[in-house]
Motif scaffolding. Structure first.
Motif, PDB file in Angstrom:
ATOM      1  N   THR A  22       0.822  -1.205   0.000  1.00 31.96           N
ATOM      2  CA  THR A  22       0.000   0.000   0.000  1.00 31.96           C
ATOM      3  C   THR A  22       0.858   1.258   0.000  1.00 31.96           C
ATOM      4  OG1 THR A  22      -1.788  -1.109   1.176  1.00 31.96           O
ATOM      5  CG2 THR A  22      -1.740   1.292   1.294  1.00 31.96           C
ATOM      6  N   ARG A  24       0.209   5.523   0.401  1.00 24.10           N
ATOM      7  CA  ARG A  24      -0.725   6.613   0.670  1.00 24.10           C
ATOM      8  C   ARG A  24      -0.050   7.955   0.434  1.00 24.10           C
ATOM      9  NH1 ARG A  24      -2.302   2.785   4.589  1.00 24.10           N
ATOM     10  NH2 ARG A  24      -4.525   2.248   4.429  1.00 24.10           N
ATOM     11  N   SER A  31      -4.218  10.081 -10.439  1.00 19.46           N
ATOM     12  CA  SER A  31      -3.677   8.754 -10.736  1.00 19.46           C
ATOM     13  C   SER A  31      -2.182   8.803 -11.049  1.00 19.46           C
ATOM     14  CB  SER A  31      -4.422   8.134 -11.922  1.00 19.46           C
ATOM     15  OG  SER A  31      -5.766   7.901 -11.609  1.00 19.46           O
ATOM     16  N   SER A  65      -3.744  -0.478  -8.456  1.00 21.63           N
ATOM     17  CA  SER A  65      -5.074   0.118  -8.364  1.00 21.63           C
ATOM     18  C   SER A  65      -5.023   1.335  -7.452  1.00 21.63           C
ATOM     19  CB  SER A  65      -6.093  -0.895  -7.851  1.00 21.63           C
ATOM     20  OG  SER A  65      -5.769  -1.288  -6.533  1.00 21.63           O
ATOM     21  N   GLY A  66      -6.115   2.090  -7.490  1.00 16.58           N
ATOM     22  CA  GLY A  66      -6.240   3.238  -6.607  1.00 16.58           C
ATOM     23  C   GLY A  66      -6.255   4.559  -7.348  1.00 16.58           C
ATOM     24  N   GLU A  70      -4.904   6.835  -2.023  1.00 16.85           N
ATOM     25  CA  GLU A  70      -4.585   5.466  -1.633  1.00 16.85           C
ATOM     26  C   GLU A  70      -4.427   4.548  -2.837  1.00 16.85           C
ATOM     27  OE1 GLU A  70      -6.257   4.329   1.938  1.00 16.85           O
ATOM     28  OE2 GLU A  70      -5.906   2.181   1.710  1.00 16.85           O
ATOM     29  N   PHE A  71      -3.322   3.837  -2.834  1.00 15.26           N
ATOM     30  CA  PHE A  71      -2.941   3.004  -3.975  1.00 15.26           C
ATOM     31  C   PHE A  71      -2.404   1.664  -3.490  1.00 15.26           C
ATOM     32  CE2 PHE A  71      -3.200   6.499  -6.970  1.00 15.26           C
ATOM     33  CZ  PHE A  71      -3.016   7.605  -6.153  1.00 15.26           C
ATOM     34  N   THR A  72      -2.562   0.632  -4.335  1.00 14.04           N
ATOM     35  CA  THR A  72      -2.022  -0.675  -3.997  1.00 14.04           C
ATOM     36  C   THR A  72      -1.314  -1.284  -5.196  1.00 14.04           C
ATOM     37  OG1 THR A  72      -4.097  -1.773  -4.539  1.00 14.04           O
ATOM     38  CG2 THR A  72      -3.750  -1.168  -2.241  1.00 14.04           C
TER      39      THR A  72
END
Lengths: 109, 120
Positions: A22, A24, A31, A65-66, A70-72
């Motif tokens: 993750t 943040r 994006s 994604s994200g 917040e992104f993963t």
């Protein structure tokens, strides 16, 4: 300045495991998020750009994604070649500055 | 195939200026699609963006290093360079140059990196 917080810092996993990292951002970056893989003594390798776009030549087990803050990064089935350190990186489109996350080392369990 | 190659002294004395050059081969530095950047990595630590330059000379620096950093471009030689003044041991790192894709927001092409040690 935008700060990037990446977690965990270290991850122990086995071959075949599903792995999620993750990242943040301290404020929305839309994006504008990239993921890199780095192996010892080598330059970082781009895996994912604009949060979810798979770089050409990168195996499809990698996905991102994200949006916003917040992104993963997900590795669907960890392979021996995937044990490495992973970094997220944000790009500010208004002023082309980069910020990296602290990195996540994926180790063999 | 585009390649980047860093060059410069591997040892710099404290308080002096670190100078590196990145030579671009297999493509032109004069493209509107890219920035050209410097990133460093202290031994055993993470990546830190130092700064970027556009081919017309526009520069963008990490605020934490801005007072000591100068990045310039020489389109005639297809090179861009980094100068970091008043170095200390904390500036010991592997220094990478990279091509930064404006549309993608990431760096697809990186140099192999060069270790610069600050020591007397």
């Amino acid at each position: 300045d935008i700060q990037m917080t990446q977690s965990p810092s270290t991850l122990s996993a086995s071959v075949g495991d599903r792995v999620t990292i993750t990242c943040r951002a301290s404020q929305s970056i839309s994006s504008w998020l990239a993921w890199y893989q780095q192996k010892p003594g080598k330059a970082p390798k781009l895996l994912i750009y604009k949060a979810s776009n798979l770089e050409s030549g990168v195996p499809s087990r990698f996905s991102g994604s994200g949006s916003g803050t917040e992104f993963t990064l997900t590795i669907s089935s960890l392979q021996p070649d995937d044990f490495a350190t992973y970094y997220c990186q944000q790009y500010n489109s208004f002023s082309p500055a980069w910020t990296f996350g602290q990195g996540t080392k994926v180790e063999i369990k | 195939q585009l390649q980047l190659q860093e060059s410069g002294p591997g040892l710099v004395k404290p308080s002096e200026t670190l100078s590196l050059i990145c030579t671009v081969s297999g493509g032109s530095i004069s493209s509107s699609s890219y920035y050209w950047g410097w990133i460093r990595q202290p031994p055993g630590k993470g990546l830190e963006w130092i700064g970027s330059i556009y081919y017309i000379g526009s520069t963008y620096y990490n605020p934490s290093l801005k007072s000591r950093v100068t990045i310039s471009v020489d389109t005639s030689k297809n090179q861009f360079s980094l100068k970091l003044s008043s170095v200390t041991a904390a500036d010991t790192a592997v220094y990478y140059c990279a091509r930064l894709e404006i549309a993608a927001g990431g760096g697809r092409v990186w140099g192999q990196g060069t270790l610069v040690t600050v020591s007397s």
